[in-house]
Design a protein around this motif. Structure first.
Motif, PDB file in Angstrom:
ATOM      1  N   LYS A  85      12.664   8.666  -5.961  1.00 23.24           N
ATOM      2  CA  LYS A  85      11.641   8.024  -6.783  1.00 23.24           C
ATOM      3  C   LYS A  85      10.261   8.226  -6.149  1.00 23.24           C
ATOM      4  CE  LYS A  85      10.406   3.676  -8.918  1.00 23.24           C
ATOM      5  NZ  LYS A  85      10.700   2.270  -9.081  1.00 23.24           N
ATOM      6  N   PRO A  86       9.278   8.675  -6.936  1.00 25.77           N
ATOM      7  CA  PRO A  86       7.928   8.821  -6.385  1.00 25.77           C
ATOM      8  C   PRO A  86       7.311   7.448  -6.101  1.00 25.77           C
ATOM      9  CG  PRO A  86       7.895   9.218  -8.734  1.00 25.77           C
ATOM     10  CD  PRO A  86       9.345   9.044  -8.354  1.00 25.77           C
ATOM     11  N   GLU A  87       6.363   7.441  -5.190  1.00 25.72           N
ATOM     12  CA  GLU A  87       5.620   6.226  -4.858  1.00 25.72           C
ATOM     13  C   GLU A  87       4.133   6.519  -5.013  1.00 25.72           C
ATOM     14  OE1 GLU A  87       7.025   4.039  -1.271  1.00 25.72           O
ATOM     15  OE2 GLU A  87       8.221   5.860  -0.993  1.00 25.72           O
ATOM     16  N   ALA A  88       3.373   5.494  -5.410  1.00 25.43           N
ATOM     17  CA  ALA A  88       1.934   5.685  -5.595  1.00 25.43           C
ATOM     18  C   ALA A  88       1.179   4.449  -5.123  1.00 25.43           C
ATOM     19  CB  ALA A  88       1.623   5.964  -7.061  1.00 25.43           C
ATOM     20  N   TRP A  89       0.005   4.701  -4.563  1.00 25.14           N
ATOM     21  CA  TRP A  89      -0.878   3.643  -4.099  1.00 25.14           C
ATOM     22  C   TRP A  89      -2.292   3.938  -4.564  1.00 25.14           C
ATOM     23  CZ3 TRP A  89       2.589   6.304  -1.122  1.00 25.14           C
ATOM     24  CH2 TRP A  89       3.650   5.574  -0.577  1.00 25.14           C
ATOM     25  N   SER A  90      -2.993   2.923  -4.986  1.00 27.08           N
ATOM     26  CA  SER A  90      -4.431   2.997  -5.229  1.00 27.08           C
ATOM     27  C   SER A  90      -5.091   2.186  -4.133  1.00 27.08           C
ATOM     28  CB  SER A  90      -4.784   2.410  -6.606  1.00 27.08           C
ATOM     29  OG  SER A  90      -4.275   3.232  -7.629  1.00 27.08           O
ATOM     30  N   VAL A  91      -5.963   2.822  -3.372  1.00 23.56           N
ATOM     31  CA  VAL A  91      -6.565   2.176  -2.210  1.00 23.56           C
ATOM     32  C   VAL A  91      -8.074   2.353  -2.223  1.00 23.56           C
ATOM     33  CG1 VAL A  91      -4.480   2.462  -0.809  1.00 23.56           C
ATOM     34  CG2 VAL A  91      -6.252   4.200  -0.716  1.00 23.56           C
ATOM     35  N   ASP A  92      -8.761   1.418  -1.612  1.00 25.64           N
ATOM     36  CA  ASP A  92     -10.201   1.527  -1.420  1.00 25.64           C
ATOM     37  C   ASP A  92     -10.466   2.120  -0.040  1.00 25.64           C
ATOM     38  OD1 ASP A  92     -10.967   0.366  -3.880  1.00 25.64           O
ATOM     39  OD2 ASP A  92     -10.613  -1.631  -3.071  1.00 25.64           O
ATOM     40  N   LYS A  93     -11.345   3.101   0.007  1.00 26.42           N
ATOM     41  CA  LYS A  93     -11.728   3.691   1.280  1.00 26.42           C
ATOM     42  C   LYS A  93     -12.686   2.733   1.966  1.00 26.42           C
ATOM     43  CE  LYS A  93     -12.960   7.984   1.293  1.00 26.42           C
ATOM     44  NZ  LYS A  93     -13.682   9.270   1.304  1.00 26.42           N
ATOM     45  N   LEU A  94     -12.363   2.331   3.185  1.00 30.50           N
ATOM     46  CA  LEU A  94     -13.207   1.395   3.926  1.00 30.50           C
ATOM     47  C   LEU A  94     -14.101   2.105   4.947  1.00 30.50           C
ATOM     48  CD1 LEU A  94     -10.668  -1.502   4.559  1.00 30.50           C
ATOM     49  CD2 LEU A  94     -12.301  -1.219   2.682  1.00 30.50           C
ATOM     50  N   VAL A  95     -13.575   3.150   5.569  1.00 22.88           N
ATOM     51  CA  VAL A  95     -14.337   3.868   6.586  1.00 22.88           C
ATOM     52  C   VAL A  95     -14.018   5.351   6.467  1.00 22.88           C
ATOM     53  CG1 VAL A  95     -14.664   4.212   9.067  1.00 22.88           C
ATOM     54  CG2 VAL A  95     -14.246   1.920   8.188  1.00 22.88           C
ATOM     55  N   SER A  96     -15.042   6.178   6.622  1.00 25.10           N
ATOM     56  CA  SER A  96     -14.853   7.623   6.626  1.00 25.10           C
ATOM     57  C   SER A  96     -15.773   8.215   7.674  1.00 25.10           C
ATOM     58  CB  SER A  96     -15.171   8.199   5.239  1.00 25.10           C
ATOM     59  OG  SER A  96     -15.005   9.584   5.244  1.00 25.10           O
ATOM     60  N   LEU A  97     -15.204   8.983   8.582  1.00 28.88           N
ATOM     61  CA  LEU A  97     -15.987   9.661   9.617  1.00 28.88           C
ATOM     62  C   LEU A  97     -15.801  11.165   9.466  1.00 28.88           C
ATOM     63  CD1 LEU A  97     -14.968   7.503  12.698  1.00 28.88           C
ATOM     64  CD2 LEU A  97     -16.999   7.260  11.285  1.00 28.88           C
TER      65      LEU A  97
END
Length: 98
Positions: A85-97
């Motif tokens: 079974k596939p899994e999916a997440w929607s996430v907010d990016k908090l930090v990017s370097l």
């Protein structure tokens, strides 16, 4: 903007078909309204596991894509190749370097 991560696991014999179809569809997916970024990853230890990683302007943009004929075509082809079974997440990016 938010990030959508989808984990998919394929039967080993279906990996070439998945890769070929992804190559055919990736520009269309990337061109979907609200899509700002698209990448495909393969697990280093288990070659049957793949991840898509995409940026979407709004949740509605993702939902519009998920209700589109393009998504239907991609998903109808891809889901037949899964070994789990596939899994999916929607996430907010908090930090990017960079």
């Amino acid at each position: 903007m938010f990030v959508r991560i989808v984990k998919m696991s394929f039967h080993e014999e279906h990996i070439p078909a998945f890769r070929e179809n992804f190559d055919l569809m990736k520009e269309k997916i990337r061109s979907a309204p609200g899509n700002r970024f698209l990448e495909l990853y393969q697990d280093k230890n288990n070659k049957s596991i793949f991840f898509t990683y995409s940026y979407w302007e709004t949740e509605q943009d993702l939902e519009n894509y998920r209700q589109s004929e393009l998504f239907y075509d991609v998903w109808q082809f891809t889901k037949k190749l899964f070994n789990g079974k596939p899994e999916a997440w929607s996430v907010d990016k908090l930090v990017s370097l960079e």
